[in-house]
Write a protein that holds these residues in place. Structure first.
Motif, short mmCIF file in Angstrom:
data_model
loop_
_atom_site.label_atom_id
_atom_site.label_comp_id
_atom_site.label_asym_id
_atom_site.label_seq_id
_atom_site.Cartn_x
_atom_site.Cartn_y
_atom_site.Cartn_z
N ASP A 50 0.84 -1.20 0.00
CA ASP A 50 0.00 0.00 0.00
C ASP A 50 0.87 1.25 0.00
OD1 ASP A 50 -2.32 1.45 -0.03
OD2 ASP A 50 -3.00 0.84 1.95
N GLU A 51 0.28 2.37 -0.32
CA GLU A 51 0.98 3.64 -0.34
C GLU A 51 0.16 4.68 0.42
OE1 GLU A 51 2.92 3.99 -4.68
OE2 GLU A 51 0.75 3.67 -4.68
N ALA A 52 0.82 5.44 1.28
CA ALA A 52 0.14 6.52 2.00
C ALA A 52 0.04 7.77 1.14
CB ALA A 52 0.86 6.84 3.29
N SER A 53 0.99 7.93 0.20
CA SER A 53 0.95 9.04 -0.73
C SER A 53 1.67 8.63 -2.02
CB SER A 53 1.59 10.30 -0.14
OG SER A 53 2.97 10.13 0.01
N ARG A 54 1.41 9.40 -3.07
CA ARG A 54 2.03 9.11 -4.36
C ARG A 54 2.70 10.36 -4.90
NH1 ARG A 54 -1.68 5.15 -8.03
NH2 ARG A 54 0.15 5.34 -9.36
N ALA A 55 3.85 10.14 -5.55
CA ALA A 55 4.54 11.24 -6.21
C ALA A 55 4.17 11.31 -7.69
CB ALA A 55 6.04 11.10 -6.05
N ASP A 56 3.78 10.16 -8.27
CA ASP A 56 3.35 10.20 -9.67
C ASP A 56 1.92 10.74 -9.72
OD1 ASP A 56 2.50 7.71 -8.45
OD2 ASP A 56 1.93 7.01 -10.46
N LEU A 57 1.72 11.73 -10.54
CA LEU A 57 0.45 12.44 -10.53
C LEU A 57 -0.59 11.75 -11.40
CD1 LEU A 57 1.72 16.11 -10.58
CD2 LEU A 57 1.02 14.70 -8.66
N PRO A 58 -1.86 11.94 -11.07
CA PRO A 58 -2.94 11.33 -11.84
C PRO A 58 -3.14 12.03 -13.18
CG PRO A 58 -3.86 12.76 -10.17
CD PRO A 58 -2.37 12.74 -9.95
N LEU A 59 -3.90 11.40 -14.04
CA LEU A 59 -4.34 12.05 -15.27
C LEU A 59 -5.28 13.20 -14.94
CD1 LEU A 59 -5.28 8.90 -17.39
CD2 LEU A 59 -3.24 10.34 -17.67
N VAL A 60 -6.20 12.92 -14.00
CA VAL A 60 -7.26 13.86 -13.64
C VAL A 60 -7.32 13.97 -12.12
CG1 VAL A 60 -9.74 14.35 -13.75
CG2 VAL A 60 -8.61 13.21 -15.68
N ALA A 61 -7.41 15.21 -11.64
CA ALA A 61 -7.68 15.47 -10.22
C ALA A 61 -9.05 16.13 -10.13
CB ALA A 61 -6.62 16.39 -9.63
N VAL A 62 -9.86 15.66 -9.19
CA VAL A 62 -11.21 16.21 -9.02
C VAL A 62 -11.29 16.89 -7.66
CG1 VAL A 62 -13.67 15.67 -8.87
CG2 VAL A 62 -12.21 14.38 -10.45
N GLU A 63 -11.76 18.13 -7.67
CA GLU A 63 -12.02 18.87 -6.45
C GLU A 63 -13.50 19.21 -6.41
OE1 GLU A 63 -10.17 19.54 -3.90
OE2 GLU A 63 -8.19 18.99 -4.66
N ILE A 64 -14.14 18.89 -5.30
CA ILE A 64 -15.57 19.15 -5.11
C ILE A 64 -15.70 20.24 -4.05
CG2 ILE A 64 -17.80 18.16 -4.47
CD1 ILE A 64 -16.49 15.38 -5.22
N PHE A 65 -16.42 21.30 -4.39
CA PHE A 65 -16.59 22.38 -3.42
C PHE A 65 -17.32 21.88 -2.18
CE2 PHE A 65 -16.26 25.33 -7.13
CZ PHE A 65 -15.18 26.06 -6.65
N SER A 66 -16.81 22.30 -1.03
CA SER A 66 -17.47 22.10 0.26
C SER A 66 -17.86 23.47 0.79
CB SER A 66 -16.50 21.46 1.25
OG SER A 66 -16.15 20.17 0.84
N PRO A 67 -18.85 23.54 1.67
CA PRO A 67 -19.25 24.84 2.21
C PRO A 67 -18.11 25.60 2.89
CG PRO A 67 -20.90 23.19 2.75
CD PRO A 67 -19.73 22.46 2.13
N SER A 68 -17.12 24.89 3.41
CA SER A 68 -16.03 25.55 4.13
C SER A 68 -14.90 26.02 3.23
CB SER A 68 -15.48 24.61 5.20
OG SER A 68 -14.93 23.46 4.59
N GLN A 69 -14.95 25.73 1.92
CA GLN A 69 -13.87 26.09 1.02
C GLN A 69 -14.21 27.34 0.22
OE1 GLN A 69 -13.69 22.33 -1.17
NE2 GLN A 69 -11.52 22.31 -0.70
#
Length: 137
Positions: free
Chosen positions: A55-74
């Motif tokens: 398993d990996e806790a984080s990755r250095a190779d970046l995805p093709l697509v990153a998705v950000e969903i707005f939250s009320p606090s952002q």
């Protein structure tokens, strides 16, 4: 902090992406980008075999697509700044999702953007798709 609507939309997007066998989709995967850790709501990579023994806790190779969903606090600025970091460092496209407006905006590294309000959101670079009726149901 994610909200009920954020979680619902995130789940629905992951289900939509899961039908496309050429991609592997990850929820809340931490990425190491330009010396800092970021955690997009969804990261989409080319199809990868599952490896449950390593398993990996984080990755250095970046995805093709990153998705950000707005939250009320952002703030919009906070989300757009994260998207810019992803795009400057090799992510092919960034989807910005607004649950209250029921829209998906696909941002590209060249500054081009496409906004989808209904029908199928289609990424012009990767071909990733999502039926907005299902995403916002």
């Amino acid at each position: 902090m994610p909200s009920r609507n954020h979680g619902r939309v995130q789940t629905n997007l992951i289900l939509e992406f899961g039908h496309q066998q050429q991609f592997s989709t990850y929820s809340e995967l931490t990425l190491f980008v330009a010396g800092t850790h970021y955690t997009p709501d969804i990261s989409v990579y080319p199809r990868e075999p599952a490896d449950y023994r390593h398993d990996e806790a984080s990755r250095a190779d970046l995805p093709l697509v990153a998705v950000e969903i707005f939250s009320p606090s952002q703030s919009h600025q906070e989300v757009l700044e994260k998207a810019e970091v992803y795009l400057r460092n090799g992510v092919k496209s960034c989807w910005i999702v607004s649950p209250p407006l029921r829209t998906v905006t696909v941002l590209l590294p060249d500054g081009h953007e496409e906004v989808f309000h209904r029908g199928v959101a289609r990424d012009p670079v990767t071909g990733l798709m999502a039926d907005l009726e299902k995403v916002f149901s």
